[in-house]
Design a protein around this motif. Structure first.
Motif, mmCIF file in Angstrom:
data_model
loop_
_atom_site.group_PDB
_atom_site.id
_atom_site.type_symbol
_atom_site.label_atom_id
_atom_site.label_comp_id
_atom_site.label_asym_id
_atom_site.label_seq_id
_atom_site.Cartn_x
_atom_site.Cartn_y
_atom_site.Cartn_z
ATOM 1 N N UNK A 77 -18.868 15.217 -17.859
ATOM 2 C CA UNK A 77 -19.969 14.139 -18.383
ATOM 3 C C UNK A 77 -19.696 12.837 -17.390
ATOM 4 N N UNK A 78 -20.752 12.015 -17.723
ATOM 5 C CA UNK A 78 -20.785 10.610 -17.094
ATOM 6 C C UNK A 78 -20.012 10.656 -15.542
ATOM 7 N N UNK A 79 -20.343 11.305 -14.899
ATOM 8 C CA UNK A 79 -19.501 11.618 -13.580
ATOM 9 C C UNK A 79 -18.140 11.543 -13.468
ATOM 10 N N UNK A 80 -17.709 12.398 -14.293
ATOM 11 C CA UNK A 80 -15.979 12.339 -14.617
ATOM 12 C C UNK A 80 -15.333 13.355 -13.777
ATOM 13 N N UNK A 81 -16.345 13.922 -12.859
ATOM 14 C CA UNK A 81 -15.843 15.440 -12.304
ATOM 15 C C UNK A 81 -14.365 15.283 -11.546
ATOM 16 N N UNK A 82 -14.212 14.039 -11.063
ATOM 17 C CA UNK A 82 -12.989 13.793 -10.356
ATOM 18 C C UNK A 82 -11.642 13.573 -11.223
ATOM 19 N N UNK A 83 -11.892 13.354 -12.775
ATOM 20 C CA UNK A 83 -10.887 13.492 -13.563
ATOM 21 C C UNK A 83 -10.626 14.834 -14.309
ATOM 22 N N UNK A 84 -11.518 15.718 -13.873
ATOM 23 C CA UNK A 84 -11.139 17.234 -14.626
ATOM 24 C C UNK A 84 -10.151 17.890 -13.891
ATOM 25 N N UNK A 85 -9.308 18.637 -14.710
ATOM 26 C CA UNK A 85 -8.422 19.579 -14.198
ATOM 27 C C UNK A 85 -9.033 20.884 -13.575
ATOM 28 N N UNK A 86 -10.203 21.335 -14.376
ATOM 29 C CA UNK A 86 -11.029 22.254 -14.066
ATOM 30 C C UNK A 86 -12.393 22.107 -14.765
ATOM 31 N N UNK A 87 -13.511 22.627 -14.112
ATOM 32 C CA UNK A 87 -14.885 22.159 -14.611
ATOM 33 C C UNK A 87 -15.433 23.205 -15.870
ATOM 34 N N UNK A 88 -14.865 24.295 -15.945
ATOM 35 C CA UNK A 88 -15.165 25.291 -17.035
ATOM 36 C C UNK A 88 -14.777 24.740 -18.356
ATOM 37 N N UNK A 89 -15.836 24.473 -19.150
ATOM 38 C CA UNK A 89 -15.455 23.822 -20.626
ATOM 39 C C UNK A 89 -14.854 25.212 -21.567
ATOM 40 N N UNK A 90 -14.960 26.202 -21.033
ATOM 41 C CA UNK A 90 -14.321 27.185 -22.056
ATOM 42 C C UNK A 90 -12.784 27.137 -21.598
ATOM 43 N N UNK A 92 -11.180 24.547 -20.948
ATOM 44 C CA UNK A 92 -11.089 23.105 -21.704
ATOM 45 C C UNK A 92 -10.516 23.467 -23.152
ATOM 46 N N UNK A 93 -11.441 24.426 -23.644
ATOM 47 C CA UNK A 93 -11.418 25.116 -25.144
ATOM 48 C C UNK A 93 -9.847 25.940 -25.123
ATOM 49 N N UNK A 94 -9.810 26.777 -24.163
ATOM 50 C CA UNK A 94 -8.389 27.561 -24.207
ATOM 51 C C UNK A 94 -7.372 26.628 -24.009
ATOM 52 N N UNK A 95 -7.460 25.376 -23.305
ATOM 53 C CA UNK A 95 -6.275 24.681 -23.193
ATOM 54 C C UNK A 95 -5.966 23.937 -24.369
#
Length: 155
Positions: A77-90, A92-95
């Motif tokens: 969201x809000x151009x936060x791609x550089x702060x993501x460990x991985x793009x896949x929200x699924x 994120x849910x598993x994490x």
């Protein structure tokens, strides 16, 4: 037995490089996602595990419930791609599930509240289902009682 203690977790933002992360999580393809030498995530994990030990000591033989009160995932969201460990929200849910596992093991009942849509992308129901939460669902608001105290929970 009725729940006597409520453990509340909120805003762990799994999937962000400044959010909570277990030392390792597997992607759907089997790749290992790790916080590696990220000092902030290592510090968060260390304090998270210390906190869980304290929670276990406090709960003791009591019956406890867990409330995951929103924003367990970061989302894109809000151009936060550089702060993501991985793009896949699924993932994120598993994490988040990996991080919450120790609390799931010590809490009899689990409630999941819906968080901010841009963070969760409506993945809370999947989180609730995988955690075995009440009704296998996340709600915008929960009303329940813990040890004679009425709880009105909303993110």
């Amino acid at each position: 037995m009725k729940n006597e203690i409520l453990v509340i977790v909120s805003d762990i933002h799994c999937g962000s490089d400044v959010g909570l992360a277990a030392p390792e999580t597997k992607s759907k393809a089997g790749n290992i996602i790790s916080f590696g030498s990220n000092y902030h995530q290592a510090w968060l994990w260390d304090n998270w595990t210390k906190g869980i030990k304290k929670v276990k000591d406090i709960i003791g033989e009591s019956v406890a419930a867990l409330l995951v009160n929103g924003d367990a995932t970061e989302g894109s969201h809000h151009r936060n791609e550089s702060e993501l460990v991985v793009a896949d929200i699924e993932i994120h849910t598993d994490m988040a599930i990996e991080c919450l596992k120790p609390l799931k093991e010590i809490c009899k009942t689990i409630f999941v509240s819906k968080g901010t849509k841009c963070h969760t992308l409506n993945m809370e129901n999947k989180l609730a289902e995988k955690l075995g939460a009440i009704g296998n669902e996340a709600r915008n608001e929960w009303l329940f009682e813990i040890n004679g105290c009425l709880i009105d929970a909303k993110h």
